[in-house]
Design a protein around this motif. Structure first.
Motif, PDB file in Angstrom:
ATOM      1  N   UNK A 143      56.452 -66.097 -59.334  1.00 55.90           N
ATOM      2  CA  UNK A 143      56.291 -67.194 -58.586  1.00 55.90           C
ATOM      3  C   UNK A 143      56.737 -68.496 -59.550  1.00 55.90           C
ATOM      4  N   UNK A 144      57.601 -69.295 -58.612  1.00 57.94           N
ATOM      5  CA  UNK A 144      58.166 -70.486 -59.154  1.00 57.94           C
ATOM      6  C   UNK A 144      59.499 -70.484 -60.071  1.00 57.94           C
ATOM      7  N   UNK A 145      59.910 -69.092 -60.248  1.00 60.56           N
ATOM      8  CA  UNK A 145      61.094 -68.990 -61.175  1.00 60.56           C
ATOM      9  C   UNK A 145      62.018 -68.317 -60.405  1.00 60.56           C
ATOM     10  N   UNK A 146      63.216 -68.362 -60.917  1.00 65.38           N
ATOM     11  CA  UNK A 146      64.602 -67.647 -60.388  1.00 65.38           C
ATOM     12  C   UNK A 146      64.832 -66.852 -61.417  1.00 65.38           C
ATOM     13  N   UNK A 147      65.599 -65.891 -60.763  1.00 63.70           N
ATOM     14  CA  UNK A 147      66.689 -65.148 -61.697  1.00 63.70           C
ATOM     15  C   UNK A 147      68.350 -65.169 -61.334  1.00 63.70           C
ATOM     16  N   UNK A 148      69.067 -64.991 -62.179  1.00 63.95           N
ATOM     17  CA  UNK A 148      70.394 -64.904 -62.183  1.00 63.95           C
ATOM     18  C   UNK A 148      70.739 -66.601 -62.125  1.00 63.95           C
ATOM     19  N   UNK A 149      71.969 -66.893 -61.360  1.00 65.40           N
ATOM     20  CA  UNK A 149      72.321 -68.378 -61.268  1.00 65.40           C
ATOM     21  C   UNK A 149      72.354 -68.958 -62.524  1.00 65.40           C
ATOM     22  N   UNK A 150      73.026 -68.385 -63.507  1.00 70.85           N
ATOM     23  CA  UNK A 150      73.140 -69.418 -64.688  1.00 70.85           C
ATOM     24  C   UNK A 150      74.452 -70.164 -64.395  1.00 70.85           C
ATOM     25  N   UNK A 151      74.407 -71.661 -64.978  1.00 71.76           N
ATOM     26  CA  UNK A 151      75.660 -72.326 -65.012  1.00 71.76           C
ATOM     27  C   UNK A 151      76.446 -71.702 -66.185  1.00 71.76           C
ATOM     28  N   UNK A 152      77.633 -71.299 -65.891  1.00 75.70           N
ATOM     29  CA  UNK A 152      78.573 -70.751 -67.035  1.00 75.70           C
ATOM     30  C   UNK A 152      79.786 -71.826 -67.080  1.00 75.70           C
ATOM     31  N   UNK A 153      80.077 -72.178 -68.207  1.00 75.03           N
ATOM     32  CA  UNK A 153      81.360 -73.119 -68.497  1.00 75.03           C
ATOM     33  C   UNK A 153      82.246 -72.276 -69.147  1.00 75.03           C
ATOM     34  N   UNK A 154      83.576 -72.580 -68.619  1.00 79.05           N
ATOM     35  CA  UNK A 154      84.776 -71.782 -69.046  1.00 79.05           C
ATOM     36  C   UNK A 154      85.592 -72.287 -69.842  1.00 79.05           C
ATOM     37  N   UNK A 155      86.105 -71.570 -70.954  1.00 84.90           N
ATOM     38  CA  UNK A 155      87.298 -72.194 -71.912  1.00 84.90           C
ATOM     39  C   UNK A 155      88.315 -72.619 -71.359  1.00 84.90           C
TER      40      UNK A 155
ATOM     41  N   UNK B 107      91.431 -70.996 -74.847  1.00 82.94           N
ATOM     42  CA  UNK B 107      90.559 -70.055 -75.008  1.00 82.94           C
ATOM     43  C   UNK B 107      89.967 -69.435 -73.699  1.00 82.94           C
ATOM     44  N   UNK B 108      91.123 -68.867 -72.780  1.00 88.25           N
ATOM     45  CA  UNK B 108      90.871 -68.259 -71.536  1.00 88.25           C
ATOM     46  C   UNK B 108      89.762 -67.296 -71.164  1.00 88.25           C
ATOM     47  N   UNK B 109      89.327 -66.521 -72.102  1.00 94.28           N
ATOM     48  CA  UNK B 109      88.187 -65.580 -71.940  1.00 94.28           C
ATOM     49  C   UNK B 109      87.072 -66.104 -72.256  1.00 94.28           C
ATOM     50  N   UNK B 110      86.728 -67.342 -72.844  1.00 90.71           N
ATOM     51  CA  UNK B 110      85.514 -68.045 -73.248  1.00 90.71           C
ATOM     52  C   UNK B 110      84.534 -68.347 -71.928  1.00 90.71           C
ATOM     53  N   UNK B 111      83.340 -67.893 -72.357  1.00 89.89           N
ATOM     54  CA  UNK B 111      82.489 -68.295 -71.037  1.00 89.89           C
ATOM     55  C   UNK B 111      81.171 -68.469 -71.809  1.00 89.89           C
ATOM     56  N   UNK B 112      80.740 -69.628 -71.672  1.00 86.67           N
ATOM     57  CA  UNK B 112      79.243 -70.086 -72.266  1.00 86.67           C
ATOM     58  C   UNK B 112      78.348 -70.479 -71.147  1.00 86.67           C
ATOM     59  N   UNK B 113      77.210 -69.904 -71.316  1.00 80.97           N
ATOM     60  CA  UNK B 113      76.105 -70.018 -70.494  1.00 80.97           C
ATOM     61  C   UNK B 113      75.313 -71.025 -70.890  1.00 80.97           C
ATOM     62  N   UNK B 114      74.862 -72.122 -70.098  1.00 81.28           N
ATOM     63  CA  UNK B 114      74.441 -73.462 -70.347  1.00 81.28           C
ATOM     64  C   UNK B 114      73.155 -73.157 -70.626  1.00 81.28           C
ATOM     65  N   UNK B 115      72.139 -73.881 -71.516  1.00 87.03           N
ATOM     66  CA  UNK B 115      70.822 -73.842 -71.650  1.00 87.03           C
ATOM     67  C   UNK B 115      70.275 -74.246 -70.133  1.00 87.03           C
ATOM     68  N   UNK B 116      68.919 -73.680 -69.598  1.00 88.06           N
ATOM     69  CA  UNK B 116      68.534 -73.819 -68.536  1.00 88.06           C
ATOM     70  C   UNK B 116      67.108 -73.918 -68.688  1.00 88.06           C
ATOM     71  N   UNK B 117      66.522 -74.580 -69.532  1.00 88.09           N
ATOM     72  CA  UNK B 117      65.144 -74.696 -69.891  1.00 88.09           C
ATOM     73  C   UNK B 117      64.624 -75.842 -68.733  1.00 88.09           C
ATOM     74  N   UNK B 118      63.626 -75.570 -68.321  1.00 85.38           N
ATOM     75  CA  UNK B 118      63.039 -76.640 -67.055  1.00 85.38           C
ATOM     76  C   UNK B 118      62.994 -78.103 -67.909  1.00 85.38           C
TER      77      UNK B 118
END
Length: 196
Positions: free
Chosen positions: A133-145, A150-161
């Motif tokens: 209840x009230x949460x979600x899965x998947x859907x991260x914000x992913x930033x690319x190099x 840095x063509x292969x770089x992928x960083x998932x942003x923090x997603x704390x409420x």
């Protein structure tokens, strides 16, 4: 590397719960690629999410919070910032996404997004590996190099409420598909100080 700023606790829990209650209670419309005043249109193969029309009071309150952070953002990214655009209140349901893109400040774009310098995302509800209840899965914000350095770089942003994440508007990023639940965020863009 990726230039990313995280501000935990940007929105306090009671304010966050109040925002979530409003967002859960209102209908929305399909979000466009770019804003309407920039000639944006709905392109569900590029961006599939819902934009929510909050009350004018809520929009102004959130914009005020963001403007209070302007000097911190300007100093962190070394750019002179002016106003921010109206915040976008977004609901991502199961299967919703936004393909890799840039928000602005790119040499090949000649619309008003070229004045954007810093992009921000405020995360409002919890992300969870399991449905609840009230949460979600998947859907991260992913930033690319950068595609050259840095063509292969992928960083998932923090997603704390309540966390605000900021990055340069020319940074390629995406929202991968939401796998369960509903993801609520607020996106906003700060423009250059000399933007018309």
């Amino acid at each position: 590397m990726i230039d990313l700023l995280e501000i935990p606790g940007f929105v306090l829990d009671d304010e966050r719960e109040e925002l979530l209650a409003e967002l859960r209670a209102i209908p929305g419309t399909a979000a466009t690629v770019l804003s309407q005043d920039m000639g944006g249109r709905v392109q569900p193969n590029v961006r599939k999410t819902t934009r929510l029309a909050v009350s004018p009071e809520t929009r102004e309150r959130v914009k005020e919070w963001l403007m209070d952070a302007k000097d911190v953002l300007a100093a962190r990214f070394g750019v002179a910032l002016g106003d921010c655009e109206d915040p976008q209140f977004l609901r991502y349901e199961e299967g919703d996404f936004f393909v890799p893109h840039q928000d602005g400040n790119t040499p090949l774009v000649h619309d008003a997004s070229r004045f954007r310098r810093v992009s921000t995302v405020i995360f409002l509800n919890e992300r969870s590996g399991e449905p609840r209840q009230g949460a979600y899965g998947g859907g991260p914000l992913v930033l690319h190099g950068h595609y050259r350095t840095h063509p292969g770089l992928r960083v998932e942003a923090p997603a704390d409420p309540g966390t605000l994440v900021a990055f340069r508007s020319e940074t390629t990023h995406e929202v991968t598909p939401v796998t369960h639940g509903v993801r609520y965020t607020i996106a906003c863009f700060f423009r250059a100080a000399d933007a018309p």
